[in-house]
Design an enzyme around this catalytic site. Sequence first.
Site, short mmCIF file in Angstrom:
data_model
loop_
_atom_site.label_atom_id
_atom_site.label_comp_id
_atom_site.label_asym_id
_atom_site.label_seq_id
_atom_site.Cartn_x
_atom_site.Cartn_y
_atom_site.Cartn_z
N SER A 124 68.14 2.96 -67.80
CA SER A 124 66.70 2.97 -67.54
C SER A 124 66.15 4.39 -67.60
O SER A 124 66.84 5.36 -67.23
CB SER A 124 66.44 2.38 -66.15
OG SER A 124 65.12 2.65 -65.72
N TYR A 148 66.67 2.44 -57.24
CA TYR A 148 66.99 1.77 -58.50
C TYR A 148 67.43 2.79 -59.55
O TYR A 148 68.46 2.63 -60.21
CB TYR A 148 65.78 0.99 -59.01
CG TYR A 148 65.93 0.53 -60.44
CD1 TYR A 148 66.90 -0.40 -60.78
CD2 TYR A 148 65.13 1.04 -61.45
CE1 TYR A 148 67.06 -0.82 -62.10
CE2 TYR A 148 65.28 0.62 -62.77
CZ TYR A 148 66.24 -0.31 -63.09
OH TYR A 148 66.41 -0.71 -64.39
N LYS A 152 71.23 3.39 -61.46
CA LYS A 152 71.45 3.48 -62.90
C LYS A 152 72.13 4.80 -63.26
O LYS A 152 73.01 4.85 -64.13
CB LYS A 152 70.13 3.33 -63.65
CG LYS A 152 69.59 1.91 -63.66
CD LYS A 152 70.52 0.96 -64.41
CE LYS A 152 69.93 -0.42 -64.58
NZ LYS A 152 70.83 -1.34 -65.32
#
Length: 337
Positions: A124, A148, A152
């Site tokens: 991402s 988040y 990643k």
Amino acid sequence: MTVMITGGAGFIGSHICVELMHAGRQVVIYDNFANSHPEVINRIRRITGTAPDVVKGDVRDVNTLISTLSAHGCSAVIHVAGLKSVADSVSKSAEYYDCNVVGTLRLAQAMQQTGVRNIVFSSSATVYGEPDVLPLREDHKLAPVCPYGRTKMQAEELLIDIAHSLSPLNVAMLRYFNPVGSHESGLIGEDPNGVPNNLMPYISRVAIGRLPALNVYGNDYPTPDGTGIRDYGHVVDLAAAHIAALDCVDKQRVLKVNLGTGQGTSVLELVDAFARASGKMIPVTFAPRRPGDIASYYASAELAADVLGWHAKRGIAEMCRDAWNWQRKNPNGYLDQ
């Protein structure tokens, strides 16, 4: 070549599955269906003429991963499974680390034990954090501002370490910039559980009448209209990039590539484009900024063109057209079936 796609019944995974099958690859969908619907498999069959093999399993279940890779003779993995809401990652950070980081580790271990060496990882753009300069290049520092993004980044780091271990993997890490749209047939599309966390499906549900108005989080950013700017890409273009990555993943041990258009679009610009595509009014209400959100980011797409021979073919108008086609044909998503 047989490819296992973790999260293959989800929004992005299902489109990757279709493109792989059109390209003549054998596909095994590995999914726990926590955030996807079994009807997706029927829709893939309708598009491609063939039903993919399906294994119901959790990406943290190393034994089921091993048996799946072995039984189907897989030669590569596309790892899409994971949790992806920036907002939810703040309140459910332990769950996000368990799924996104531990899940990636378990998958890598299963690959090592079965001799499967090639993996394409869905990463991402959130790994970059607040941009020092735009457009974002792959050599920009990594400083994610939300859990988040940190999951990643950590998943990338562990894959890089394993790529240089005694039992190495060849890794292509694809950093997504806001996939939207749907397959042109309208048979598969984005159908999140509950209230959508992503912008396009929220707009779609407002347009179809399932939600009263779009909540825009922040209209005081340092952007031309005060709303956040993102690099939106058509999910079918994104899916095609995975085939290109599979074709070159074994040529270098580690590859990191942005998947974006190189163009930024604000929230209000996307709302206007969707209104034109759908012929519907999209009521908007403004709310305070959310933790972890960034004013503006968009990709440099040069490396994807140079290394993968890939570039985005579809613009914002096509993204909105196809997203609306999916939504109007499936007012309640896959629950209509």
